[in-house]
Enzyme design. Structure first.
Site, PDB file in Angstrom:
ATOM      1  N   HIS A 270       3.697  47.664  46.494  1.00 45.45           N
ATOM      2  CA  HIS A 270       4.390  48.311  45.413  1.00 45.45           C
ATOM      3  C   HIS A 270       3.730  49.654  45.543  1.00 45.45           C
ATOM      4  CE1 HIS A 270       6.207  49.307  41.542  1.00 45.45           C
ATOM      5  NE2 HIS A 270       7.001  48.430  41.857  1.00 45.45           N
ATOM      6  N   ASP A 328      10.385  41.155  43.841  1.00 43.13           N
ATOM      7  CA  ASP A 328      11.538  40.625  44.392  1.00 43.13           C
ATOM      8  C   ASP A 328      11.053  39.367  45.194  1.00 43.13           C
ATOM      9  OD1 ASP A 328      12.141  43.976  44.902  1.00 43.13           O
ATOM     10  OD2 ASP A 328      13.783  42.566  44.167  1.00 43.13           O
TER      11      ASP A 328
END
Ligand code: SDX
Length: 394
Positions: A270, A328
């Site tokens: 991320h 996700d």
């Protein structure tokens, strides 16, 4: 109260804007909306209440929530002419392509809410976007499978209505499962907003020029589609299906470390979180519960995903680079178990993120000091030079 909360942003003045909507501490893996933790909101709130919170800054009273839900419910239908718009696509068009097109076209059908200087029109456009995204998403799905469109109902909740429009068929009665509706609502909450990610920044930049809100949200949908961003949930499922068995996990982890191999561990890493994405933790914990209730506990993909996470989080490469599962990584497993094809996963992300995009767009438009966004660059090209006529070139 707003503004009293102080923190060390941990970065220099590279901030693209100031905002009071969402706070992320990437080091701690902390996410708050208007001061409320994502864990609390996912567990105790519902999506309509989170929409109100993101847009208005406070949790609604009972009356405020009822009024907001009615405003959204009464905007869920689409202009009938838009059905012809949908029918112009090929049946095998990716549902995200359909959604980008349909949302961009909304300004052609609802031009009475495109004047961004009018507070009433801004509010109507906000409600229309939040209300119509489930209808558009469901229609994109129905069109892709060759089934008739199902119109929204006013007696269903937001999540129930979406599931009904997606999975009901005229030939038989469709009973919305409370388990599915609750899981859907929680997934919407977890995807609602996330500070200045790529798609939200796209919406802000587009909106800063004064473009109408429908066009700005269409720009956000386009940005979200990329596999490095919202498209990762579809890519995670395809990755797990390619890995196939836990014995092949080491092979793929080695590929993810190889700079010459384009393979990346999808659903990991991320730009901001250097710790576990709190949304991934909520999804991982609820995955078992949802799959159990759907009678799909023996789904091998969940076991494979959890084994992949376990091995990766013991691997020096991923630990040293602070690569943890993100939102996700588990969402696609739940969505697949709920009956959605992987091509619809990013559409659901866009559906849920619309309230975040709209709230951030509205916050920017209503900022009296707002100016058009104009990023600058570091120039790395030629210095001044004279023009060379064609007959003097090599
Ligand atoms: C979302 O911004 C948001 O808030 C987005 C989002 C939201 O809610 O809006 O949270 C939603 O987009 C989540 C991210 C979904 N994308 C994926 O899961 C795709 C896989 N992830 C990667 O592509 C990647 O992690 C990114 C794009 C998310 C971030 O990439 P960066 O900016 O390169 O991350 P980084 O700087 O932390 O990388 C550190 C190192 C780099 O190697 P070195 O240059 O140090 O040698 O780790 C490597 C990266 O190459 N790396 C990975 C990796 N992610 C980063 N290596 C293997 N697999 C990965 N997934």
């Amino acid at each position: 109260e707003t503004g009293a909360f102080t923190y060390d942003p941990g970065f220099t003045s590279t901030a693209s804007c100031s905002s009071a909507i969402t706070f992320i501490d990437g080091g701690k893996g902390q996410l708050m909306h208007r001061g409320y933790s994502i864990e609390d909101l996912a567990e105790k709130s519902d999506f309509m209440e989170v929409c109100y919170l993101l847009l208005h800054g406070e949790l609604p009273s009972h009356a405020q929530k009822a009024e907001f839900e009615q405003a959204i419910t009464y905007h869920t239908m689409l202009h009938e002419q838009m059905l012809y718009f949908f029918r112009g696509f090929r049946r095998d068009a990716h549902p995200m392509a359909v959604m980008v097109g349909a949302v961009g076209a909304l300004s052609a059908f609802y031009h009475d809410s495109t004047d961004i200087t009018d507070p009433h029109q801004r509010m109507v456009a906000s409600h229309r976007l939040i209300a119509k995204m489930p209808t558009i998403a469901a229609m994109a799905y129905k069109f892709s499978v060759g089934q008739p469109f199902i119109y929204p109902r006013n007696d269903l909740s937001y999540a129930e209505n979406f599931l009904y429009m997606t999975f009901a068929v005229p030939a038989e009665e469709y009973k919305v499962s409370p388990t599915l509706a609750r899981a859907m609502d929680k997934i919407f909450i977890l995807h609602a907003d996330h500070e200045q990610n790529a798609s939200t920044s796209t919406v802000r930049i587009a909106g800063s020029s004064g473009a109408n809100p429908f066009a700005c949200i269409a720009a956000g949908i386009a940005s979200l589609w990329g596999p490095a961003h919202g498209g990762a949930n579809q890519a995670v499922l395809e990755m797990l299906q390619e890995i196939g068995h836990k014995d092949r996990i080491p092979e793929f982890l080695e590929r993810a470390k190889d700079k010459n191999d384009p393979f990346r561990l999808m659903g990991f890493g991320h730009r901001v979180y250097k710790n576990y994405d709190p949304r991934a933790a909520v999804l991982r914990n609820s995955a078992h519960e949802v799959l159990d209730e759907l009678g799909k506990r023996d789904d091998p993909l969940l076991d494979l995903a959890m084994e992949l996470e376990r091995i990766a989080l013991e691997d020096e490469y991923f630990v040293s680079k602070n690569l943890f599962p993100n939102v996700d990584f588990y969402s696609g497993i739940i969505l697949k178990a709920m009956g959605f094809p992987s091509s619809m996963f990013t559409v659901l992300f866009a559906l849920a993120r619309t309230v975040g995009w709209v709230a951030q767009w509205k916050e920017m438009i209503e900022d009296p000091g707002q100016k058009i966004s104009r990023p600058r660059q570091l120039y790395t090209g030629y210095g001044p030079r004279d023009y060379v006529p064609m007959d003097q070139r090599d």
